[in-house]
Design an enzyme around this catalytic site. Structure first.
Site, PDB file in Angstrom:
ATOM      1  CG  HIS A 146      -1.793   1.143   1.430  1.00 32.38           C
ATOM      2  ND1 HIS A 146      -3.161   1.077   1.256  1.00 32.38           N
ATOM      3  CD2 HIS A 146      -1.538   2.431   1.779  1.00 32.38           C
ATOM      4  CE1 HIS A 146      -3.693   2.276   1.481  1.00 32.38           C
ATOM      5  NE2 HIS A 146      -2.724   3.114   1.805  1.00 32.38           N
ATOM      6  CD  GLU A 147       1.495   3.741   3.723  1.00 30.27           C
ATOM      7  OE1 GLU A 147       1.729   4.780   3.085  1.00 30.27           O
ATOM      8  OE2 GLU A 147       0.459   3.575   4.401  1.00 30.27           O
TER       9      GLU A 147
ATOM     10  CG  HIS B 103       0.477   8.459  -7.189  1.00 31.06           C
ATOM     11  ND1 HIS B 103      -0.742   8.658  -6.596  1.00 31.06           N
ATOM     12  CD2 HIS B 103       0.435   9.159  -8.348  1.00 31.06           C
ATOM     13  CE1 HIS B 103      -1.488   9.429  -7.380  1.00 31.06           C
ATOM     14  NE2 HIS B 103      -0.792   9.753  -8.443  1.00 31.06           N
TER      15      HIS B 103
ATOM     16  CG  HIS C  56       0.202   6.195  -0.729  1.00 28.54           C
ATOM     17  ND1 HIS C  56      -0.896   6.681  -1.379  1.00 28.54           N
ATOM     18  CD2 HIS C  56      -0.261   5.636   0.415  1.00 28.54           C
ATOM     19  CE1 HIS C  56      -1.979   6.422  -0.661  1.00 28.54           C
ATOM     20  NE2 HIS C  56      -1.626   5.781   0.436  1.00 28.54           N
TER      21      HIS C  56
HETATM   22 ZN   LIG Z   1      -2.963   5.219   1.963  1.00 33.57          ZN
END
Ligand SMILES: [Zn+2]
Length: 623
Positions: A407-408, A414, A411
């Site tokens: 998940h992290e 991104h 980010h």
């Molecule tokens: Zn998040």
């Protein structure tokens, strides 16, 4: 209140939904600690950079009253603003991260607070920019943009400022409003002190004799206790205590909603919702479609609760049965294995993404393990345009830790892709798109784990955890969004909201979502005070973006996993676009229109498919 895009002096740290508590661990291997010397080689370099920003700040004043002079002057002003912002992002990221390593380090915290103060000086020094651009006017600015190629990268943020002309007041009124922020944040401060410090949390004795102190962290930990009687006792003690403070929490939240409506009204917005969505120019139809679709698909949520009851062996489901995992998994996911699995899971995203995430996870950009005093939870910090993003974890060797890693770095990647593809003024993405990049990686991870699962027990665990993720991030956040809209509408109609009134409104919505009337899950009166516990209600229509993001990411993941031609490039194109356009438009251009029912229906379809798979396994076992 919206932050003007041009004057963004807050760090783009992505606050994620799940927060695992930090705990002490053995002395860290340097390979598992991020290297902040990549930002500043030592304390002296940091101090010099801070002195430079302080010295550069007054240069902004030279441009006051001159933005309309000519295109070259406007370009120079924008360049200076971007440069100052960049200096601040680097200082702020470094100071905040250094402090997060050990929140008990008073000197580090002081440095971080000093940078916060510098940010507010910067924000004050730049406060003339927006009103002045509006005064210069669209016609002149359009002419400047046509004549000065160097202004091209500022077109979007400048035009965004002009878009807000109808909601920008005269200089005197703007100054009053700006000063009022010192008092309008009182409701959230009051909530914070009460909920985090002052409330006399209860302590209960669990069936095995453990003394459980039910503060917020304790509640989060014990609410999923395996013993049902323990869970019930936890709920009764925790919510019983919250109920005693219902009146005070009610005053805090009512004040917050009145503040939102005050800010909306003085800026001539028809509603608090319209004002909140205007910041990122998100159409109201996104919000309303989300709520309509969630309600239309409650039977799927109810199907999940019934399945949960069946797997837990509980025939009279209650609110304290929604947290324990439906299946236990003993398997451990040490950090090295978690990296390998994350890397394997993102293979469908192609060579460029794989190279980027490998460099990210192998370089010294991650603070991995819990430490005494370290900030809890997890986040990604990617505001520094010309530096690699960092990730803070509290890795615990369980599946949730693996999922948090994927998940992290979703980010983080991104930020990597956007920073590489966009110039600084257009790189920072908004929260509306942020959670797409992270939850898409989680979806890819689930797919991979299901493929390599050794047996049905393991498969059931992953499927169950995916279902729970969709419930918590989609249905629960949409439920919060519905409550938020309802209470703002009440205040806009001139109605007062006491704690008791808030509980009644919340209770009605909570019962509807959980199928109380249909006999799916009985909601006891006591837990309808749950609204009092949710900090996000002090963030003005924030939570709906978790729900819209996960709907979008499921759509992207499905296309990617189905090898739809162009799906990967379209998705990566969205990430690379950063903040170069309004987020709703960016997602729509990538083929997912969040103002239409389709993405929400696809998410619901996915939940049903997962449940079909679970039921097939259960049927095989004759259960
Ligand atoms: Zn998040």
């Amino acid at each position: 209140m919206r932050i003007p895009r041009l004057l963004l002096f807050s760090l783009a740290v992505t606050p994620c939904l799940d927060a695992a508590p930090a705990a002490p661990a053995a002395a860290p291997d340097p390979a598992h600690v991020w290297d902040l010397t990549l930002l500043y080689k030592d304390q002296a370099a940091f101090d010099a950079a801070k002195a430079k920003l302080t010295a550069d700040l007054p240069k902004l004043k030279d441009f006051q009253g001159r933005l309309g002079k000519d295109a070259a002057t406007l370009r120079q002003a924008m360049e200076l603003l971007t440069d100052l912002q960049g200096q601040y992002f680097r200082l702020g990221s470094y100071a905040a991260q250094a402090s997060d390593e050990n929140l008990r380090d008073a000197a580090a915290m002081e440095r971080s607070q000093e940078i916060d103060m510098l940010a507010s000086e910067l924000s004050n020094a730049a406060s003339f920019v927006n009103p002045e651009l509006l005064a210069v006017g669209e016609q002149t600015i359009t002419r400047f943009l046509a004549h000065e190629p160097g202004l091209a990268v500022y077109r979007f943020p400048i035009m965004d400022t002009l878009r807000n002309a109808p909601h920008t007041l005269g200089a005197e009124a703007e100054s009053v409003l700006s000063s009022s922020s010192a008092i309008t944040d009182t409701p959230s401060s009051l909530y914070g002190v009460l909920a985090n410090a002052d409330l006399p949390w209860p302590t209960i004795k669990l069936a095995d004799g453990t003394e459980a102190r039910l503060d917020q962290a304790g509640y989060t930990r014990w609410r999923s206790a395996a013993n049902r009687a323990d869970r019930q006792a936890v709920f009764e003690a925790f919510w019983g205590k919250m109920k005693e403070y219902e009146r005070t929490f009610g005053v805090a939240l009512f004040s917050q909603v009145k503040t939102d409506w005050f800010n909306a009204r003085v800026r001539k917005y028809p509603s608090s919702l319209a004002a909140a969505l205007s910041g990122n120019n998100v159409p109201e139809s996104v919000y309303r479609t989300l709520l309509a679709q969630t309600n239309a698909n409650l039977p799927t949520l109810h199907r999940y609760f019934k399945l949960r009851g069946r797997m837990l062996g509980v025939s009279d489901l209650r609110y304290w049965d929604i947290y324990p995992p439906m299946v236990q998994l003993e398997k451990k996911f040490p950090y090295e294995l978690s990296k390998q699995l994350t890397l394997a899971a993102v293979q469908p995203l192609g060579a460029d993404y794989i190279a980027g995430i490998t460099e990210s996870m192998e370089g010294r950009y991650t603070h991995v393990y819990p430490r005494p005093g370290k900030r809890s939870g997890a986040y990604s910090s990617g505001s520094v345009h010309d530096a690699h993003p960092y990730v803070l974890l509290n890795h615990n060797d369980d599946y949730e830790s693996l999922s948090t890693l994927a998940h992290e770095w979703g980010h983080g990647m991104h930020s990597v892709l956007a920073n590489r593809a966009q110039p600084a003024p257009l790189a920072n993405y908004s929260i509306f798109t942020a959670e797409i990049a992270s939850t898409c990686n989680e979806a890819l991870l689930l797919d991979h784990m299901l493929k390599i699962a050794k047996d049905d027990d393991e498969r059931l665990f992953y499927l169950g955890s995916a279902l729970e993720g969709l419930r918590g991030t989609f249905f629960r956040q949409a439920m919060f969004a519905e409550f938020e809209l309802r209470i703002h509408e009440e205040v806009e109609k001139g109605n007062a909201l006491s704690g008791d009134a808030l509980t009644k409104i919340y209770g009605e919505i909570l019962r509807r979502y959980h199928g109380d009337a249909e006999g799916v899950l009985k909601i006891d009166e006591l837990v309808t005070v749950e609204w009092a516990y949710i900090p996000h209600f002090y963030r003005n229509f924030y939570v709906f973006q978790y729900a819209t993001s996960i709907a979008a990411s499921q759509a992207f993941a499905a296309k990617i996993l189905a090898h739809e031609p162009g799906a990967v490039d379209t998705y990566l194109g969205l990430l690379k676009a950063g903040g170069s356009d309004y987020p709703y438009e960016l997602v729509k251009k990538a083929g997912v229109d969040l103002a239409t029912p389709a993405p929400y229906q696809a998410l619901v379809q996915r939940m049903n498919t997962i449940m079909d798979q679970i039921e097939a396994i259960l049927a095989k076992r004759g259960k």
